[in-house]
Scaffold this motif. Structure first.
Motif, PDB file in Angstrom:
ATOM      1  N   LYS A  64     -15.958 -96.566  31.508  1.00  0.00           N
ATOM      2  CA  LYS A  64     -15.666 -95.243  32.067  1.00  0.00           C
ATOM      3  C   LYS A  64     -15.499 -95.339  33.584  1.00  0.00           C
ATOM      4  CE  LYS A  64     -17.697 -92.024  29.842  1.00  0.00           C
ATOM      5  NZ  LYS A  64     -18.723 -91.096  29.302  1.00  0.00           N
ATOM      6  N   GLY A  65     -14.427 -94.738  34.071  1.00  0.00           N
ATOM      7  CA  GLY A  65     -14.150 -94.787  35.506  1.00  0.00           C
ATOM      8  C   GLY A  65     -13.304 -95.971  35.929  1.00  0.00           C
ATOM      9  N   ARG A  66     -13.149 -96.951  35.050  1.00  0.00           N
ATOM     10  CA  ARG A  66     -12.335 -98.138  35.380  1.00  0.00           C
ATOM     11  C   ARG A  66     -11.092 -98.222  34.496  1.00  0.00           C
ATOM     12  NH1 ARG A  66     -14.267-103.098  34.479  1.00  0.00           N
ATOM     13  NH2 ARG A  66     -15.648-102.465  32.753  1.00  0.00           N
ATOM     14  N   PHE A  67     -11.196 -97.799  33.259  1.00  0.00           N
ATOM     15  CA  PHE A  67     -10.089 -97.871  32.312  1.00  0.00           C
ATOM     16  C   PHE A  67      -9.537 -96.470  32.071  1.00  0.00           C
ATOM     17  CE2 PHE A  67     -11.496-101.909  29.742  1.00  0.00           C
ATOM     18  CZ  PHE A  67     -11.628-102.599  30.946  1.00  0.00           C
ATOM     19  N   THR A  68      -8.226 -96.400  31.843  1.00  0.00           N
ATOM     20  CA  THR A  68      -7.577 -95.136  31.525  1.00  0.00           C
ATOM     21  C   THR A  68      -6.656 -95.328  30.335  1.00  0.00           C
ATOM     22  OG1 THR A  68      -7.621 -94.464  33.857  1.00  0.00           O
ATOM     23  CG2 THR A  68      -6.141 -93.262  32.389  1.00  0.00           C
ATOM     24  N   ILE A  69      -6.816 -94.487  29.334  1.00  0.00           N
ATOM     25  CA  ILE A  69      -5.961 -94.544  28.162  1.00  0.00           C
ATOM     26  C   ILE A  69      -4.910 -93.449  28.270  1.00  0.00           C
ATOM     27  CG2 ILE A  69      -7.371 -93.010  26.719  1.00  0.00           C
ATOM     28  CD1 ILE A  69      -6.772 -94.952  24.359  1.00  0.00           C
ATOM     29  N   SER A  70      -3.703 -93.764  27.818  1.00  0.00           N
ATOM     30  CA  SER A  70      -2.625 -92.784  27.833  1.00  0.00           C
ATOM     31  C   SER A  70      -1.678 -93.090  26.679  1.00  0.00           C
ATOM     32  CB  SER A  70      -1.877 -92.803  29.164  1.00  0.00           C
ATOM     33  OG  SER A  70      -1.278 -94.073  29.381  1.00  0.00           O
ATOM     34  N   SER A  71      -0.800 -92.145  26.414  1.00  0.00           N
ATOM     35  CA  SER A  71       0.137 -92.359  25.311  1.00  0.00           C
ATOM     36  C   SER A  71       1.502 -91.793  25.641  1.00  0.00           C
ATOM     37  CB  SER A  71      -0.400 -91.734  24.019  1.00  0.00           C
ATOM     38  OG  SER A  71      -0.445 -90.321  24.126  1.00  0.00           O
ATOM     39  N   ASP A  72       2.507 -92.346  25.028  1.00  0.00           N
ATOM     40  CA  ASP A  72       3.892 -91.887  25.161  1.00  0.00           C
ATOM     41  C   ASP A  72       4.391 -91.624  23.745  1.00  0.00           C
ATOM     42  OD1 ASP A  72       6.699 -91.679  25.335  1.00  0.00           O
ATOM     43  OD2 ASP A  72       6.748 -92.947  27.119  1.00  0.00           O
ATOM     44  N   SER A  73       4.480 -90.354  23.389  1.00  0.00           N
ATOM     45  CA  SER A  73       4.857 -90.007  22.029  1.00  0.00           C
ATOM     46  C   SER A  73       6.276 -90.457  21.691  1.00  0.00           C
ATOM     47  CB  SER A  73       4.729 -88.493  21.832  1.00  0.00           C
ATOM     48  OG  SER A  73       4.990 -88.136  20.495  1.00  0.00           O
ATOM     49  N   ALA A  74       7.162 -90.348  22.651  1.00  0.00           N
ATOM     50  CA  ALA A  74       8.557 -90.737  22.401  1.00  0.00           C
ATOM     51  C   ALA A  74       8.671 -92.229  22.094  1.00  0.00           C
ATOM     52  CB  ALA A  74       9.422 -90.386  23.604  1.00  0.00           C
ATOM     53  N   LYS A  75       7.833 -93.022  22.719  1.00  0.00           N
ATOM     54  CA  LYS A  75       7.853 -94.475  22.500  1.00  0.00           C
ATOM     55  C   LYS A  75       6.831 -94.904  21.454  1.00  0.00           C
ATOM     56  CE  LYS A  75       9.427 -95.644  27.161  1.00  0.00           C
ATOM     57  NZ  LYS A  75       9.128 -96.402  28.405  1.00  0.00           N
ATOM     58  N   LYS A  76       6.029 -93.959  20.960  1.00  0.00           N
ATOM     59  CA  LYS A  76       4.971 -94.258  19.979  1.00  0.00           C
ATOM     60  C   LYS A  76       4.098 -95.407  20.482  1.00  0.00           C
ATOM     61  CE  LYS A  76       7.497 -92.500  16.003  1.00  0.00           C
ATOM     62  NZ  LYS A  76       7.935 -92.727  14.616  1.00  0.00           N
ATOM     63  N   THR A  77       3.731 -95.297  21.724  1.00  0.00           N
ATOM     64  CA  THR A  77       2.994 -96.370  22.383  1.00  0.00           C
ATOM     65  C   THR A  77       1.765 -95.807  23.081  1.00  0.00           C
ATOM     66  OG1 THR A  77       5.019 -97.644  22.717  1.00  0.00           O
ATOM     67  CG2 THR A  77       3.145 -98.202  24.126  1.00  0.00           C
ATOM     68  N   VAL A  78       0.692 -96.552  23.001  1.00  0.00           N
ATOM     69  CA  VAL A  78      -0.545 -96.217  23.708  1.00  0.00           C
ATOM     70  C   VAL A  78      -0.815 -97.317  24.718  1.00  0.00           C
ATOM     71  CG1 VAL A  78      -3.031 -95.908  23.483  1.00  0.00           C
ATOM     72  CG2 VAL A  78      -1.495 -94.857  21.829  1.00  0.00           C
ATOM     73  N   TYR A  79      -1.246 -96.910  25.907  1.00  0.00           N
ATOM     74  CA  TYR A  79      -1.516 -97.843  26.995  1.00  0.00           C
ATOM     75  C   TYR A  79      -3.004 -97.816  27.351  1.00  0.00           C
ATOM     76  CZ  TYR A  79       3.506 -97.202  27.483  1.00  0.00           C
ATOM     77  OH  TYR A  79       4.853 -97.123  27.243  1.00  0.00           O
ATOM     78  N   LEU A  80      -3.472 -98.928  27.824  1.00  0.00           N
ATOM     79  CA  LEU A  80      -4.821 -98.999  28.388  1.00  0.00           C
ATOM     80  C   LEU A  80      -4.715 -99.647  29.758  1.00  0.00           C
ATOM     81  CD1 LEU A  80      -7.829 -98.380  27.783  1.00  0.00           C
ATOM     82  CD2 LEU A  80      -8.056-100.801  27.153  1.00  0.00           C
ATOM     83  N   GLN A  81      -4.832 -98.827  30.788  1.00  0.00           N
ATOM     84  CA  GLN A  81      -4.826 -99.332  32.158  1.00  0.00           C
ATOM     85  C   GLN A  81      -6.234 -99.759  32.512  1.00  0.00           C
ATOM     86  OE1 GLN A  81      -2.198 -99.702  34.403  1.00  0.00           O
ATOM     87  NE2 GLN A  81      -3.734-100.763  35.647  1.00  0.00           N
ATOM     88  N   MET A  82      -6.383-101.013  32.862  1.00  0.00           N
ATOM     89  CA  MET A  82      -7.708-101.566  33.146  1.00  0.00           C
ATOM     90  C   MET A  82      -7.759-101.997  34.604  1.00  0.00           C
ATOM     91  SD  MET A  82      -8.321-103.789  29.660  1.00  0.00           S
ATOM     92  CE  MET A  82      -7.133-105.040  30.119  1.00  0.00           C
ATOM     93  N   ASN A  83      -8.593-101.325  35.371  1.00  0.00           N
ATOM     94  CA  ASN A  83      -8.762-101.628  36.782  1.00  0.00           C
ATOM     95  C   ASN A  83     -10.162-102.164  37.045  1.00  0.00           C
ATOM     96  OD1 ASN A  83      -6.158-100.570  37.243  1.00  0.00           O
ATOM     97  ND2 ASN A  83      -6.978 -98.517  37.606  1.00  0.00           N
TER      98      ASN A  83
END
Length: 121
Positions: A64-83
């Motif tokens: 928590k506070g370092r990783f961010t999850i997001s999604s792009d419905s058009a691309k049917k893709t989920v991302y995990l940004q890890m800082n």
């Protein structure tokens, strides 16, 4: 149903990586997509989850506070940004799809093959 992870690699502590999970074969907006990880000799643990139908995101305390999850419905893709990556983040990272959101393995019935993340000190 198919989930394909990518974006893993070797990074120094304090660095960043972005993982991607490309999905197919199911109704993307109706499913929760989660990221799990498994380090050598340890149980698989839930890291983060996103649910468009429940309009919510979840994070484990360790990220928590370092990783961010997001999604792009058009691309049917989920991302995990890890800082701010730490050596203890080293693991194989898996994405998974399930009907109900959460960070419990039992909620997910479809899994990808995983991508290795290695954080050097």
């Amino acid at each position: 149903v198919q989930l394909v992870e990518s974006g893993g690699g070797l990074v120094q502590a304090g660095g960043s990586l972005r993982l991607s999970c490309v999905t197919s074969g199911f109704s993307f907006d109706d499913y929760a997509i989660a990221w799990f990880r498994q380090a050598p000799g340890k149980d698989r643990e839930g890291v983060s989850c996103i649910s468009r139908s429940y309009d919510n995101t979840y994070y484990s305390e360790s990220v928590k506070g370092r990783f961010t999850i997001s999604s792009d419905s058009a691309k049917k893709t989920v991302y995990l940004q890890m800082n701010s990556l730490k050596p203890e983040d080293t693991a194989v990272y898996y994405c998974a799809a399930g009907v109900l959101p959460g960070l419990y393995e039992m909620l997910y019935h479809h899994w990808g093959q995983g991508t290795q993340v290695t954080v050097s000190s």
